[in-house]
Enzyme design. Structure first.
Site, PDB file in Angstrom:
ATOM      1  N   TYR A 238      52.242  91.547  23.443  1.00  0.00           N
ATOM      2  CA  TYR A 238      52.741  90.404  22.678  1.00  0.00           C
ATOM      3  C   TYR A 238      51.789  89.970  21.553  1.00  0.00           C
ATOM      4  O   TYR A 238      52.219  89.456  20.533  1.00  0.00           O
ATOM      5  CB  TYR A 238      52.918  89.203  23.610  1.00  0.00           C
ATOM      6  CG  TYR A 238      54.087  89.311  24.561  1.00  0.00           C
ATOM      7  CD1 TYR A 238      55.390  89.360  24.070  1.00  0.00           C
ATOM      8  CD2 TYR A 238      53.899  89.338  25.934  1.00  0.00           C
ATOM      9  CE1 TYR A 238      56.473  89.438  24.932  1.00  0.00           C
ATOM     10  CE2 TYR A 238      54.982  89.422  26.805  1.00  0.00           C
ATOM     11  CZ  TYR A 238      56.260  89.469  26.297  1.00  0.00           C
ATOM     12  OH  TYR A 238      57.328  89.552  27.141  1.00  0.00           O
ATOM     13  N   SER A 269      58.380  98.322  23.291  1.00  0.00           N
ATOM     14  CA  SER A 269      57.809  96.988  23.098  1.00  0.00           C
ATOM     15  C   SER A 269      57.821  96.230  24.420  1.00  0.00           C
ATOM     16  O   SER A 269      58.660  96.501  25.292  1.00  0.00           O
ATOM     17  CB  SER A 269      58.621  96.201  22.070  1.00  0.00           C
ATOM     18  OG  SER A 269      59.876  95.835  22.619  1.00  0.00           O
ATOM     19  N   ASP A 270      56.901  95.288  24.569  1.00  0.00           N
ATOM     20  CA  ASP A 270      57.082  94.322  25.641  1.00  0.00           C
ATOM     21  C   ASP A 270      58.347  93.528  25.303  1.00  0.00           C
ATOM     22  O   ASP A 270      58.893  93.619  24.199  1.00  0.00           O
ATOM     23  CB  ASP A 270      55.860  93.405  25.792  1.00  0.00           C
ATOM     24  CG  ASP A 270      55.811  92.743  27.181  1.00  0.00           C
ATOM     25  OD1 ASP A 270      56.862  92.737  27.880  1.00  0.00           O
ATOM     26  OD2 ASP A 270      54.751  92.228  27.580  1.00  0.00           O
ATOM     27  N   TRP A 271      58.828  92.771  26.265  1.00  0.00           N
ATOM     28  CA  TRP A 271      60.150  92.145  26.124  1.00  0.00           C
ATOM     29  C   TRP A 271      60.168  91.136  24.981  1.00  0.00           C
ATOM     30  O   TRP A 271      59.431  90.166  24.993  1.00  0.00           O
ATOM     31  CB  TRP A 271      60.545  91.543  27.465  1.00  0.00           C
ATOM     32  CG  TRP A 271      61.379  92.497  28.289  1.00  0.00           C
ATOM     33  CD1 TRP A 271      62.555  92.193  28.940  1.00  0.00           C
ATOM     34  CD2 TRP A 271      61.173  93.888  28.521  1.00  0.00           C
ATOM     35  NE1 TRP A 271      63.076  93.322  29.542  1.00  0.00           N
ATOM     36  CE2 TRP A 271      62.256  94.370  29.303  1.00  0.00           C
ATOM     37  CE3 TRP A 271      60.207  94.807  28.129  1.00  0.00           C
ATOM     38  CZ2 TRP A 271      62.376  95.708  29.707  1.00  0.00           C
ATOM     39  CZ3 TRP A 271      60.328  96.139  28.528  1.00  0.00           C
ATOM     40  CH2 TRP A 271      61.391  96.555  29.300  1.00  0.00           C
ATOM     41  N   ALA A 273      58.950  91.573  22.082  1.00  0.00           N
ATOM     42  CA  ALA A 273      57.681  91.586  21.339  1.00  0.00           C
ATOM     43  C   ALA A 273      57.802  92.364  20.027  1.00  0.00           C
ATOM     44  O   ALA A 273      56.798  92.592  19.356  1.00  0.00           O
ATOM     45  CB  ALA A 273      56.571  92.184  22.200  1.00  0.00           C
TER      46      ALA A 273
END
Ligand code: BGC
Length: 731
Positions: A238, A269-271, A273
């Protein structure tokens, strides 16, 4: 060619000839390569058969407002392409067991306990439980390998998911987890790339660090994890790094990961992000999760020339290649029941190998037959053991023993106690004893019970979760609206009965103002769904503790590089988190460099037996091309019970390099019977992914071995070592 075959070939041509397709003649598609072909060849073939829309479909998650629910309870989902036999991807968490949306699963002890075993074979078993249970639930991508080197910020609420502060130990333990997961035909993941070392303002935090410091700390942990495991996916984080979001950071994703490390898999990607379409894709992000906000527009970005077609093809190639490499095509998951009893045995073993005995004045191990009364105090020890919260939360087999609401922050994660009552397990070890419990909410009634008991066992706990950092390193009660002062509780119980044992259920480092008042302290971490049994086995000596701290316990937060956690001024502004203060001197390297005595040093842990090291020798000149060396010695169990010791080799680089006094370069865990001596050789190989003798040279942009004198130390913690010898290079 008959009419239907022609129609079908034309259909394929039209599909393949959409935007980005290049076929000009009507031909049947070539046959797919055989399963024996390389993942790259097989992926290339599929890419050559895909339409532009199909390509775009693979590079983002399938969650939409009209379709918000993912199959299998997964955290993410990428719909497959049946026409090309490309299966759906189901992505689920699993740092300490299968993530809780999926279903009940084996709640393993926290990952930091796995690291505290200092045993890659144990870590492999731990990862195998996660991989096999994910597969049993039909999940083919794991989001679990959290390796943030969180020793930079021991108050980080996700420390329990990680493997501690040392990049080499963390890298090797994580690699064992990831390899085991992929051996179950589940794509493993390593995260959060990178320098995502605090939860406070994680989406706004701009981490400041220089190239060398990053490469020798957080990035080194990832490098080892990636190189040693063959992991096929990396999740970007993030935070921002030096002014650019991690998920659109060309330095992180392309220069370092895909360039220097030659990572062949894909970056997701992170959620939520992802912050852009062209910038993220061109920087090296291959898949947006969990939806299509930015990468849903990739076809247009290609058409307008903002993203090269070759880059989109590379993104798709990497995802398909990962699926082939991990066996997702050839070994599809089939739904079946998980092996609860087999996996429970591993959960218990992981805890028994990872719990760390921090103090013992001789009271432990307890002898059940000589105790007539035992007081069990605090932390619902009559019911269960605490687990960590957030996306790594597991719903234990059989369901939680107890839930206790959703503390704020983070406001969304539930406090779950795993169903393994320490009190029941302790009673089984001392069947003749009157075992009574007190909930610890009132220090004075707890002290009264302790005073009338042979021994008092106080369970102290610190809940932590993704989405929060801890307010301090004291045992702070963040669960109850009327907080229980656990430090005062321990002090009152210890004052009433000097035979007080403290069992700690927490995710990382703690300070212990009552340490000198108690007889024994066991760090049990979050012990998992067989934690009660494991704790009782250790307290009563059926298991001899052998865990060693993978993280420094400071005496005070004032000894940390950042005594207070940097926090954003509001919910949107970017703010700086300054890692140039500690640079590569993370954890024990900081304490050594600053000459600060920690409460408990990295690598520390007691046993019920004693060990001695003798005949230590340094063997050099093993190769003309490589400054490898060996440390050989005799390790003897000088006590009266069997036990395992972790012998640790540290290296001090030449002073001119500016490196800290010592770094961990090798270790071995050795199990010895009473009186037994074993000759041990630990090899330190410069060709290993950990680059033990090197520093990162910012001029050549390569790892370099400096000329000068190197000091080789051997011992059983970072603060209990002896010099074995020195090596001179280049002079
Ligand atoms: C976490 C990730 C996790 C993802 C999906 C995010 O909030 O940071 O670690 O894998 O959610 O659950």
């Amino acid at each position: 060619m008959n009419r239907f075959a022609l129609a079908s070939a034309v259909g394929l041509l039209m599909l393949g000839g959409g935007c980005g397709g290049s076929s000009t003649s009507v031909t049947s598609p070539p046959p797919p390569p055989p399963p024996t072909a390389s993942p790259d060849v097989r992926a290339d073939y599929l890419v050559s058969q895909m339409t532009q829309d199909e390509k775009v479909q693979l590079v983002h998650g399938g969650v939409t407002t009209s379709n918000p629910v993912t199959p299998h309870g997964a955290a993410g989902w990428v719909p497959g392409i049946p026409r090309l036999n490309i299966p759906d991807l189901y992505l689920a968490d699993g740092s300490v067991g299968v993530g809780n949306g999926v279903g009940q699963a084996t709640a393993l002890p926290s990952s930091i306990a796995s690291a505290a075993s200092w045993d890659v074979n144990e870590a492999y078993k731990y990862g195998k439980v996660i991989g096999s249970e994910l597969s049993a639930y039909g999940i083919n991508v794991n989001l679990g390998g959290n390796i943030n080197v969180i020793g930079r910020e021991p108050r980080d609420g996700r420390t329990f998911e990680t493997k501690g502060e040392d990049p080499v130990l963390a890298g090797k333990i994580t690699a064992a987890h990831l390899k085991a997961i992929q051996d179950q035909y589940v794509i493993a993941g390593i995260k959060h790339f990178s320098l995502n070392d605090q939860e406070t303002g994680r989406g706004q935090a701009n981490v400041l660090i220089d190239d060398r410091s990053g490469r020798e700390s957080d990035l080194l942990a990832f490098e080892i994890g990636v190189q040693d495991s063959g992991v096929q996916s990396v999740m970007c984080s993030y935070n921002l790094l030096n002014g650019t979001y991690a998920c659109e950071n060309p330095y992180l994703l392309t220069t370092v990961l895909k360039g220097d490390w030659a990572f062949p898999g894909f970056v997701m990607s992170d959620w939520w992000a992802t912050h852009s379409t062209a910038a993220a894709a061109n920087a090296g992000l291959d898949q947006e999760q969990p939806n299509d906000t930015y990468f849903g527009n990739l076809a247009q970005a290609v058409q307008s020339g903002q993203v090269p077609q070759s880059r989109l093809d590379d993104m798709v190639h990497r995802i398909l290649r990962a699926m082939f490499a991990a066996g997702v095509f050839d070994h599809p998951a089939s739904l079946h029941a998980i092996d609860v009893s087999g996996d429970d045995a591993i959960a218990q073993e992981a805890e028994e190998q990872g719990a760390v005995l921090l103090q013992n004045n001789g009271l432990l191990p307890l002898n059940g037959s000589t105790l007539s009364s035992i007081a069990i105090i605090g932390s619902h020890a009559d019911t269960g053991v605490l687990s960590g919260g957030g996306s790594a939360q597991v719903t234990p087999n059989g369901g939680p023993a107890l839930t206790e609401g959703n503390p704020c922050p983070p406001c969304w994660a539930t406090v779950i106690w795993d169903p393994s009552s320490p009190m029941t397990a302790i009673q089984a070890k001392a069947p003749g004893a009157n075992v009574q419990s007190n909930d610890g909410t009132n220090a004075s009634t707890a002290a009264t019970l302790a005073a009338s008991s042979n021994v008092a066992i106080v369970f102290v706990s610190q809940w932590a979760s993704e989405g929060m950092d801890l307010p301090s390193l004291n045992f702070t009660d963040v669960i109850h609206s009327t907080p229980i002062d656990q430090d005062a509780l321990v002090a009152a119980v210890a004052a009433a009965n000097p035979r007080t044992i403290v069992v700690m259920e927490n995710g990382g480092a703690q300070v212990m103002p009552w340490l000198n008042q108690v007889a024994a302290v066991l760090e049990a971490w979050y012990p998992g769904e067989r934690g009660g049994q494991a704790i009782a086995n250790i307290l009563f000596g059926s298991v001899n503790p052998s865990g060693k701290l993978p993280i420094t316990f400071p005496a005070s937060v004032n000894d940390l590089p950042r005594p207070t956690i940097a926090a954003p001024p509001d919910s949107t502004s970017i703010f700086n988190v300054d890692y140039t203060i500690d640079g590569f001197n993370v954890g024990y390297k900081w304490f050594d460099t600053k000459n600060i005595t920690p409460l408990f040093p990295f690598g520390f842990g007691l046993s019920y037996t004693t060990f001695s090291i003798s005949n230590a020798q340094l063997i050099t000149n093993l190769s003309s091309s490589n400054p490898n060396f060996q440390v050989s010695f005799s390790l003897t169990n000088t006590g009266s019970v069997a036990g395992a010791e972790v012998a640790q080799v540290y290296l001090g680089l030449p002073a001119a390099t500016g490196e800290p006094p010592k770094r961990l370069v090798g270790w071995q865990k050795v199990l010895l019977q009473p009186g037994q001596t074993q000759n041990v050789t630990i090899e330190v190989d410069e060709n290993d992914s950990s680059r033990p003798l090197s520093y990162w040279d910012v001029k050549s942009l390569e790892w370099q071995v400096a000329d000068g004198e190197y000091s080789v130390y051997l011992g059983n913690s970072s603060r209990n070592v002896n010099l074995v010898g020195t090596i001179t290079i280049g002079q």
